[in-house]
Design a protein around this motif. Structure first.
Motif, mmCIF file in Angstrom:
data_model
loop_
_atom_site.group_PDB
_atom_site.id
_atom_site.type_symbol
_atom_site.label_atom_id
_atom_site.label_comp_id
_atom_site.label_asym_id
_atom_site.label_seq_id
_atom_site.Cartn_x
_atom_site.Cartn_y
_atom_site.Cartn_z
ATOM 1 N N ILE A 1 8.995 2.361 43.555
ATOM 2 C CA ILE A 1 8.304 3.197 42.563
ATOM 3 C C ILE A 1 6.807 2.911 42.623
ATOM 4 C CG2 ILE A 1 8.041 3.612 40.081
ATOM 5 C CD1 ILE A 1 11.028 2.759 39.843
ATOM 6 N N GLU A 2 6.479 1.648 42.742
ATOM 7 C CA GLU A 2 5.077 1.237 42.866
ATOM 8 C C GLU A 2 4.789 0.983 44.334
ATOM 9 O OE1 GLU A 2 1.787 1.078 42.252
ATOM 10 O OE2 GLU A 2 2.293 0.335 40.248
ATOM 11 N N MET B 1 6.664 -9.316 34.884
ATOM 12 C CA MET B 1 6.926 -9.713 36.275
ATOM 13 C C MET B 1 8.192 -9.039 36.796
ATOM 14 S SD MET B 1 6.166 -13.733 36.607
ATOM 15 C CE MET B 1 4.544 -14.369 36.947
ATOM 16 N N VAL B 2 9.247 -9.078 35.972
ATOM 17 C CA VAL B 2 10.511 -8.460 36.403
ATOM 18 C C VAL B 2 10.296 -6.956 36.595
ATOM 19 C CG1 VAL B 2 12.924 -8.040 35.802
ATOM 20 C CG2 VAL B 2 11.887 -10.219 35.257
ATOM 21 N N ALA B 3 9.583 -6.330 35.654
ATOM 22 C CA ALA B 3 9.352 -4.879 35.739
ATOM 23 C C ALA B 3 8.535 -4.551 36.989
ATOM 24 C CB ALA B 3 8.624 -4.392 34.487
ATOM 25 N N THR B 4 7.509 -5.354 37.271
ATOM 26 C CA THR B 4 6.688 -5.107 38.466
ATOM 27 C C THR B 4 7.515 -5.310 39.732
ATOM 28 O OG1 THR B 4 4.771 -5.906 37.248
ATOM 29 C CG2 THR B 4 4.524 -5.743 39.624
ATOM 30 N N ALA B 5 8.318 -6.380 39.736
ATOM 31 C CA ALA B 5 9.169 -6.634 40.910
ATOM 32 C C ALA B 5 10.132 -5.467 41.120
ATOM 33 C CB ALA B 5 9.937 -7.940 40.719
ATOM 34 N N LEU B 6 10.690 -4.963 40.025
ATOM 35 C CA LEU B 6 11.613 -3.806 40.120
ATOM 36 C C LEU B 6 10.893 -2.599 40.708
ATOM 37 C CD1 LEU B 6 13.748 -3.597 36.869
ATOM 38 C CD2 LEU B 6 14.561 -3.601 39.216
ATOM 39 N N LYS B 7 9.681 -2.356 40.198
ATOM 40 C CA LYS B 7 8.909 -1.195 40.667
ATOM 41 C C LYS B 7 8.640 -1.310 42.168
ATOM 42 C CE LYS B 7 5.701 -1.547 37.366
ATOM 43 N NZ LYS B 7 4.477 -1.339 36.612
ATOM 44 N N LEU C 1 12.109 -1.109 44.221
ATOM 45 C CA LEU C 1 12.666 0.244 44.230
ATOM 46 C C LEU C 1 11.707 1.285 44.828
ATOM 47 C CD1 LEU C 1 14.336 0.252 40.694
ATOM 48 C CD2 LEU C 1 15.434 -0.124 42.888
#
Lengths: 207, 403
Positions: free
Chosen positions: A199-200, A188-194, A197
Motif C-alpha cells: 500500500i505504501e 510501526m505495525v501499521a507502517t510495516a503492514l502498509k 502489502l
C-alpha cells in the motif's frame, strides 16, 4: 514489472520476517541470519557508493570555490589520510599514525561536539521554562522540582522533594511516555503492514 | 639363648602389629567423615520455545545443601553422550539452586557447541569441600527446536486483531467511505514551509536521522521525503539531504529522483543534493550544522531516528532562523524537538504523516486502523483496572509474553 518485482520481494521477505519472530527453530534462525548477512554485504557495497558521493561533493566544492571550500580539503585529507595510515604496509589500524589520529584528533573532536549539548540544553531550557500559560507553568514547576532534588543544601526538605520528584517521574511522566510508546508500536505495525502489502510504496521512489 | 631370641622377636612383632593396628584404628576414626548426600530426582527436559540448543535441568536439593544447614556449597552439572561417560563439566551452580538450563551455541566450530537432536546424559556432583557425591545419571534427553513459540500467543492475537481492523478500514476506504482524520499542525505546515523556502530562494534541509534503512522510522521518513521532494520540485526550489548511512543515501537518492520525475521536473534533479557525509554521529552533526550556517536553509525537516544529536541540530537550526518540522519515535528525544522546533510530530504521528500528505483513501484507512488500535488498548487498560479491583489476576496473564 519495474515495481511489481520489488513489491513481490518486499512482500515475501516482509512476511518471512514477521513469521520468523514467532519461530524459534534453528532453520528459521539460519535463514534470518543469512538475510542479515546479505544486508551487511549490501552495506559494504553501499559504503563504496557513499565514499564516492562524499568525494564528488567535496571535490565539486573545491573546484567551484564554494563558500568555505577549504574545509573540503581538510575533509578529503582526513578521509584519504586515515585510509593510507590504516593500510597494511603502514602497520594497519594499530599503527602509530592511525591510532594517534584517532585518539588525539577524532575522539576530541567528537567529544567537543557532544559537549556542546550542555550549552544547547541550557538555551533550550531557558526558552521552554517560561510561565506564559498554565501548562507551561506546570512544566516549569515540575522541572524545578526535578532539578532541585539533586541540591545538597536542601536539609530537611530533601526527603519530601525527592519523593515528589520520584512521583512526577514514575507516574505522570511514565504514563505519558508509555502512551507515546504504545502509539509508536501501533504506528510501526501499521507502517510495516502498509509496506508489506504494497500500500505504501513511496520508498521505491514516487507514488 | 636361641629360644630367648625367638621369643624376643615374636614379642617385638606382636607389639609392632598391635601398634600398627592401633594406628589404623585411629586413621579410620579420622576418615569416617562421610561424603554429602547426592541430589535426588535429577530431570532434564527439552527447553521449550527455543532453537533446540538447550536442555532444562531440575533437581531436588541434597539434604546436605548449605542453604539447609549442610556442607554442600555448589553443584557441578556434567554431561555425556553415553550413560557410561565420559562426562564433561558443563556448568557450576551455587547451593540452593534447583534448576538450570544447559545452553550452548549452534556453531559446530564453537567451544560451547550444543548439538540438536542428540541424546545426552546428565549427572550432578554435589561438592562439600574436598568431598563429593554424584547423583544418578539421567537420560537420554535431547534438545529439539520448536516451530512456534507458544509464549508469543498474545502477540499473535494482538497483531492479528490489529491487522484485521486495519484491513477492514482499508477496505472501507477503497469502497469510497469518507474517513475523518484529525488535522496535524506539523503536516499542515509542510506546504507553508516549502512555500517559504521558495519565496526566500533558500534550500530545504531534510535530515533522515541516524537510523538505518531497516528502521521503521527511517522508512516512514522516506515516504515523507518522497512527498516533500515532489512539492519541492513543483515549487521549483531545492532540497539538501545529508545522509548518515550509505544505504539510506542510495534509497534517498532514488526517492528524490523519482519524485522529481513524477513532478515533471527531471532536469531539476541534482544527484549531489542527496549525499553521504559520514557514519560518525558527532562528525555528522558537525557537517549538518555547518550546512545550516553556510547555506541558511529556510526550512529544516528532522524526520527519522535521532539520538543525542537532536538538540544540537535543532538548536542550531533555530538560531539560523529556519522553520523547523521534526518527528521521531525516540521518546527521549521528543522533548528536545518540542522545545527547539516549530512543529513536532510526536511518536506515531511520524508514521501517519505520509498518509496525511498523500491523502490517498487507502493510506487513510491505515490511520483509522491505528486510531481504533489505540481505542482497543485503552479499553484493555480500563478492563485491566477493573480486573485488578476485583482481584482477577488471570486477566494480566492473557498479556504474558514469553522469552
Amino acid at each position: 514489472m519495474k515495481k511489481e518485482i520489488p513489491l513481490f520481494i518486499v512482500f515475501i521477505t516482509g512476511l518471512f520476517m514477521a513469521v520468523q519472530f514467532f519461530v524459534p527453530h534453528a532453520k528459521s534462525e539460519w535463514v534470518y541470519e543469512y538475510m542479515l548477512d546479505w544486508t551487511i554485504i549490501i552495506g559494504v557495497f553501499a559504503l563504496a557508493l557513499g565514499i564516492w558521493s562524499f568525494v564528488r561533493v567535496a571535490t565539486n566544492k573545491i573546484r567551484r570555490k564554494s563558500e568555505n571550500w577549504q574545509y573540503s580539503i581538510v575533509a578529503l585529507a582526513g578521509l584519504f589520510g586515515m585510509i593510507i595510515f590504516g593500510l597494511g604496509f603502514w602497520g594497519g589500524v594499530e599503527s602509530y599514525m592511525f591510532r594517534n589520529f584517532f585518539n588525539f584528533v577524532m575522539v576530541p573532536l567528537h567529544a567537543t561536539m557532544f559537549s556542546l549539548l550542555a550549552f544547547f540544553i541550557a538555551s533550550a531550557a531557558f526558552r521552554a521554562f517560561r510561565a506564559h500559560s498554565l501548562l507551561a507553568s506546570v512544566l516549569l514547576l515540575s522541572a524545578i522540582i526535578i532539578m532541585i532534588r539533586f541540591n545538597p543544601f536542601l536539609g530537611p526538605l530533601s526527603e519530601p522533594i525527592d519523593s515528589l520528584a520520584s512521583w512526577i517521574l514514575n507516574f505522570p511522566n511514565m504514563a505519558a511516555k508509555r502512551a507515546i510508546v504504545i502509539g509508536i508500536g501501533l504506528g510501526m505495525v501499521a507502517t510495516a503492514l502498509k509496506v508489506i502489502l504494497g500500500i505504501e510504496r513511496t520508498y521505491l521512489g514516487g507514488d | 639363648m636361641r629360644m630367648k631370641l625367638f621369643l624376643f622377636v615374636l614379642l617385638a612383632l606382636f607389639m609392632t602389629a598391635v601398634v600398627v593396628a592401633q594406628e589404623d584404628t585411629e586413621i579410620d576414626s579420622v576418615v569416617t567423615v562421610s561424603p554429602p548426600a547426592p541430589v535426588a530426582n535429577l530431570v532434564g527436559v527439552d527447553t521449550p520455545n527455543d532453537n533446540g540448543h538447550s536442555i532444562s535441568l531440575s533437581w531436588e536439593l541434597s539434604p546436605d545443601d548449605a542453604t539447609l544447614g549442610g556442607t554442600v556449597t555448589k553443584y557441578v552439572i556434567m554431561r555425556s553422550e553415553s550413560a557410561d561417560g565420559p562426562f564433561i563439566v558443563r556448568d557450576t551452580v551455587a547451593a540452593g539452586m534447583t534448576k538450570k538450563a544447559d545452553n550452548g551455541v549452534k556453531e559446530i566450530e564453537a567451544e560451547d557447541y550444543f548439538a540438536r537432536n542428540t541424546d545426552f546424559y546428565y549427572k550432578l556432583v554435589a561438592l562439600a569441600g574436598d568431598l563429593k557425591s554424584e547423583s544418578e545419571v539421567f537420560g537420554p534427553v535431547r534438545g529439539v527446536g520448536q516451530w512456534f513459540n507458544t509464549g508469543k500467543w498474545s502477540v499473535v492475537a494482538a497483531v492479528g486483531l490489529f491487522t484485521l481492523v486495519t484491513l477492514f478500514f482499508i477496505r472501507r476506504a477503497k469502497s469510497g467511505a469518507k474517513l475523518y482524520i484529525r488535522p496535524l499542525a506539523g503536516i499542515d505546515a509542510v506546504d507553508e514551509a516549502i512555500g517559504r523556502a521558495t519565496e526566500m530562494g533558500k534550500p530545504i534541509l531534510y535530515v533522515l536521522g541516524l537510523g538505518t534503512a531497516s528502521d521503521i522510522a527511517t522508512i516512514a521518513s522516506f515516504t515523507i521525503l518522497s512527498r516533500v521532494a515532489k512539492k519541492v520540485a513543483e515549487y521549483q526550489t531545492s532540497i539538501l539531504v545529508p545522509c548518515y548511512d550509505p544505504i539510506v543515501m542510495t534509497i534517498a537518492q532514488e526517492t528524490v529522483k523519482t519524485s522529481y520525475y513524477d513532478a515533471g521536473r527531471p532536469d531539476a534533479y541534482n544527484e549531489d543534493d542527496v549525499f553521504f557525509v559520514t557514519n560518525q554521529q558527532f562528525a555528522y552533526v558537525g557537517a549538518v550544522n555547518g550546512l545550516m550556517i553556510r547555506e541558511k536553509p529556510a526550512t529544516n525537516f528532522y524526520l527519522g531516528k535521532f539520538y543525542a544529536e537532536s538538540l544540537i541540530m535543532a538548536e542550531t537550526g533555530s538560531a539560523s532562523g529556519a522553520i523547523q518540522i521534526a518527528g521521531t519515535d525516540e521518546v527521549t528525544q521528543i522533548p528536545f524537538f518540542v522545545v527547539a522546533c516549530d512543529y513536532t510530530l510526536i511518536g506515531e504521528e511520524l508514521y501517519a504523516a505520509s498518509a496525511y500528505l498523500g491523502r490517498e483513501p487507502v493510506l487513510l484507512g491505515t490511520l483509522k486502523g491505528q486510531d481504533y488500535g489505540k481505542a482497543m488498548v485503552i479499553a484493555s487498560i480500563l478492563i485491566g483496572i477493573g480486573a485488578a479491583l476485583v482481584g482477577w489476576t488471570g486477566y494480566v496473564d492473557l498479556f504474558y509474553v514469553g522469552p
